[in-house]
Design an enzyme around this catalytic site. Structure first.
Site, PDB file in Angstrom:
ATOM      1  N   PHE A  11     -46.711 -39.896  21.997  1.00 62.43           N
ATOM      2  CA  PHE A  11     -46.490 -38.641  21.713  1.00 62.43           C
ATOM      3  C   PHE A  11     -45.821 -38.111  20.760  1.00 62.43           C
ATOM      4  O   PHE A  11     -46.168 -37.422  19.855  1.00 62.43           O
ATOM      5  CB  PHE A  11     -45.556 -38.152  23.202  1.00 62.43           C
ATOM      6  CG  PHE A  11     -44.798 -36.969  23.059  1.00 62.43           C
ATOM      7  CD1 PHE A  11     -45.282 -35.872  22.809  1.00 62.43           C
ATOM      8  CD2 PHE A  11     -43.414 -36.965  23.505  1.00 62.43           C
ATOM      9  CE1 PHE A  11     -44.604 -34.579  22.584  1.00 62.43           C
ATOM     10  CE2 PHE A  11     -42.784 -35.943  23.318  1.00 62.43           C
ATOM     11  CZ  PHE A  11     -43.062 -34.633  22.850  1.00 62.43           C
ATOM     12  N   ILE A  12     -44.452 -38.979  20.243  1.00 64.36           N
ATOM     13  CA  ILE A  12     -43.943 -38.505  19.410  1.00 64.36           C
ATOM     14  C   ILE A  12     -44.549 -39.180  17.973  1.00 64.36           C
ATOM     15  O   ILE A  12     -44.862 -38.489  16.898  1.00 64.36           O
ATOM     16  CB  ILE A  12     -42.411 -38.960  19.209  1.00 64.36           C
ATOM     17  CG1 ILE A  12     -41.674 -38.296  20.404  1.00 64.36           C
ATOM     18  CG2 ILE A  12     -41.800 -38.630  17.949  1.00 64.36           C
ATOM     19  CD1 ILE A  12     -40.355 -38.798  20.761  1.00 64.36           C
ATOM     20  N   ASP A  31     -50.112 -49.584  17.513  1.00 61.22           N
ATOM     21  CA  ASP A  31     -49.835 -49.357  18.977  1.00 61.22           C
ATOM     22  C   ASP A  31     -50.840 -50.081  19.854  1.00 61.22           C
ATOM     23  O   ASP A  31     -51.940 -50.530  19.738  1.00 61.22           O
ATOM     24  CB  ASP A  31     -50.288 -47.784  19.146  1.00 61.22           C
ATOM     25  CG  ASP A  31     -49.607 -47.243  20.045  1.00 61.22           C
ATOM     26  OD1 ASP A  31     -49.950 -47.619  21.507  1.00 61.22           O
ATOM     27  OD2 ASP A  31     -48.766 -46.077  19.962  1.00 61.22           O
ATOM     28  N   LEU A  33     -51.385 -49.255  22.857  1.00 66.14           N
ATOM     29  CA  LEU A  33     -52.048 -48.098  23.845  1.00 66.14           C
ATOM     30  C   LEU A  33     -51.725 -48.410  25.432  1.00 66.14           C
ATOM     31  O   LEU A  33     -52.371 -48.022  26.272  1.00 66.14           O
ATOM     32  CB  LEU A  33     -53.719 -48.307  23.650  1.00 66.14           C
ATOM     33  CG  LEU A  33     -54.068 -48.244  22.264  1.00 66.14           C
ATOM     34  CD1 LEU A  33     -55.649 -48.008  22.499  1.00 66.14           C
ATOM     35  CD2 LEU A  33     -53.617 -46.766  21.740  1.00 66.14           C
ATOM     36  N   ALA A  73     -42.635 -47.313  18.619  1.00 64.49           N
ATOM     37  CA  ALA A  73     -43.010 -48.107  19.666  1.00 64.49           C
ATOM     38  C   ALA A  73     -41.885 -48.580  20.677  1.00 64.49           C
ATOM     39  O   ALA A  73     -40.930 -48.989  19.995  1.00 64.49           O
ATOM     40  CB  ALA A  73     -43.926 -49.429  19.016  1.00 64.49           C
ATOM     41  N   TYR A 140     -31.899 -49.351  28.745  1.00 71.03           N
ATOM     42  CA  TYR A 140     -32.784 -48.661  27.802  1.00 71.03           C
ATOM     43  C   TYR A 140     -31.725 -48.027  26.742  1.00 71.03           C
ATOM     44  O   TYR A 140     -32.001 -48.203  25.438  1.00 71.03           O
ATOM     45  CB  TYR A 140     -33.618 -47.441  28.284  1.00 71.03           C
ATOM     46  CG  TYR A 140     -34.124 -46.372  27.252  1.00 71.03           C
ATOM     47  CD1 TYR A 140     -35.397 -46.705  26.606  1.00 71.03           C
ATOM     48  CD2 TYR A 140     -33.456 -45.314  26.826  1.00 71.03           C
ATOM     49  CE1 TYR A 140     -36.025 -45.790  25.843  1.00 71.03           C
ATOM     50  CE2 TYR A 140     -33.954 -44.297  26.013  1.00 71.03           C
ATOM     51  CZ  TYR A 140     -35.258 -44.781  25.342  1.00 71.03           C
ATOM     52  OH  TYR A 140     -35.811 -43.985  24.454  1.00 71.03           O
ATOM     53  N   PHE A 200     -34.573 -33.998  41.139  1.00 71.27           N
ATOM     54  CA  PHE A 200     -33.545 -35.345  41.707  1.00 71.27           C
ATOM     55  C   PHE A 200     -32.401 -35.113  41.381  1.00 71.27           C
ATOM     56  O   PHE A 200     -31.946 -34.753  40.076  1.00 71.27           O
ATOM     57  CB  PHE A 200     -34.081 -36.551  40.981  1.00 71.27           C
ATOM     58  CG  PHE A 200     -35.529 -36.982  41.099  1.00 71.27           C
ATOM     59  CD1 PHE A 200     -35.714 -37.865  42.412  1.00 71.27           C
ATOM     60  CD2 PHE A 200     -36.659 -36.639  40.391  1.00 71.27           C
ATOM     61  CE1 PHE A 200     -37.041 -38.109  42.710  1.00 71.27           C
ATOM     62  CE2 PHE A 200     -37.883 -37.117  40.855  1.00 71.27           C
ATOM     63  CZ  PHE A 200     -38.056 -37.890  41.956  1.00 71.27           C
ATOM     64  N   ARG A 207     -29.472 -31.200  30.189  1.00 70.74           N
ATOM     65  CA  ARG A 207     -29.995 -31.836  29.236  1.00 70.74           C
ATOM     66  C   ARG A 207     -30.273 -31.087  27.774  1.00 70.74           C
ATOM     67  O   ARG A 207     -30.198 -29.787  27.738  1.00 70.74           O
ATOM     68  CB  ARG A 207     -31.650 -32.515  29.453  1.00 70.74           C
ATOM     69  CG  ARG A 207     -31.242 -33.581  30.549  1.00 70.74           C
ATOM     70  CD  ARG A 207     -30.852 -34.787  30.072  1.00 70.74           C
ATOM     71  NE  ARG A 207     -30.839 -35.747  30.799  1.00 70.74           N
ATOM     72  CZ  ARG A 207     -30.072 -36.111  32.026  1.00 70.74           C
ATOM     73  NH1 ARG A 207     -28.648 -35.343  31.921  1.00 70.74           N
ATOM     74  NH2 ARG A 207     -30.034 -36.906  33.155  1.00 70.74           N
ATOM     75  N   GLY A 265     -28.797 -44.603  36.468  1.00 75.42           N
ATOM     76  CA  GLY A 265     -29.107 -44.957  34.949  1.00 75.42           C
ATOM     77  C   GLY A 265     -29.024 -43.823  34.217  1.00 75.42           C
ATOM     78  O   GLY A 265     -29.103 -43.958  33.004  1.00 75.42           O
TER      79      GLY A 265
END
Length: 305
Positions: A11-12, A31, A33, A73, A140, A200, A207, A265
């Protein structure tokens, strides 16, 4: 310049690679994929279908002798990182460290890293400046912080120039549901299909949504400016319920959302102070949320999401 873009089919990363090509640079994309798409690799880029942990990456560096590495990545799901922290670390820490080692070994001048607002966790101050203490709530976010520390150390030891762009929630027409701002894609897609989206938690969590074109612009500027950690966000908070309402208006969706349990999280509130990006990069956001959401809905209607 010769530039490696890891994750350049995503995407980015695909947007960044395309922008570098338009600016006249030589671009190589690596990448695996796993989430990217081969048809998103921009025409004119040399493409290697390869994981960043693969031993063959050494040959890519040897053959191309990059000036800049732009590292996008990653394993990008906060939820998945909570469920499988070791798997997240293998890609986001060990993979990044292997890439950094090759960059130093083969004389790369500058390393641009896609970091995240997730490093802050629940910040005491919002919009949050780079000086805020990192308190990640997920593997993350922790992994992003660890890689930043490695970049800082390698910079001190080897003289490598580096910048870590701490993204807010990046959204746009190609965003996948599992990304940090995937809620935009999930809500818009469901509404256009006449399906009921699920919120959720209570939906009052907020955000900072930053549009993909603004993020790509930051990566262009970072080729020659900036150092250390730099926030890339808008400084504005939008609740999930407000986002739902905006997308419902754009899509003509008339039903209220369904509600599910909060996700582990995930932070409660988030927004980023972009003053340092303005000072160091000459960057600031240009696409407002309503305009950006309209572009996403249009792209989904046209089958381009």
């Amino acid at each position: 310049m010769r530039i490696l873009v890891t994750g350049g089919a995503g995407f980015i990363g695909s947007g960044v690679a395309a922008a570098y090509l338009r600016a006249g640079h030589e671009v190589v994309v690596v990448d695996n994929l796993s989430t990217g798409r081969r048809d998103w690799v921009p025409a004119g880029a040399c493409f290697y279908e390869m994981d960043i942990t693969h031993s063959g990456l050494e040959r890519v560096f040897a053959d191309h002798r990059f000036d800049v590495v732009n590292h996008h990545a990653a394993q990008v799901s906060v939820t998945r990182s909570v469920a499988d922290p070791a798997g997240d670390a293998r890609t986001n820490i060990l993979g990044s460290l292997a890439l950094l080692g090759l960059a130093v070994r083969f004389g790369v001048r500058r390393f641009i890293f896609a970091s995240s607002c997730a490093v802050y966790g629940e910040a005491d101050r919002r919009p949050t400046p780079e000086s805020a203490p990192p308190r990640p709530l997920s593997p993350y976010g922790l992994a992003k912080r660890v890689v930043e520390d490695y970049l800082r150390l390698y910079g001190e030891l080897t003289g490598l120039e580096w910048v870590a762009l701490r993204y807010a929630n990046v959204y746009g027409p190609r965003a996948k549901p599992h990304t940090e701002a995937g809620v935009v894609t999930i809500f818009a897609t469901a509404m256009l299909r006449g399906e009921l989206p699920t919120v959720f938690g209570d939906g009052r969590q907020t955000r900072d949504f930053v549009y993909i074109d603004d993020v790509v612009a930051a990566n262009l500027l970072a080729l020659g400016r900036g150092e250390g950690v730099v926030n890339i966000g808008t400084g504005r908070e939008t609740s999930v319920l407000e986002l739902f309402g905006m997308l419902a208006e754009l899509t003509g969706f008339g039903a209220p959302p369904a509600f599910g349990p909060p996700r582990p999280g995930e932070v409660r509130h988030s927004s980023l102070d972009f003053g340092r990006a303005r000072r160091l990069l000459g960057w600031e956001p240009t696409v407002g949320l309503k305009a950006g959401l309209s572009r996403v809905v249009t792209a989904l209607r046209e089958g381009g999401g």
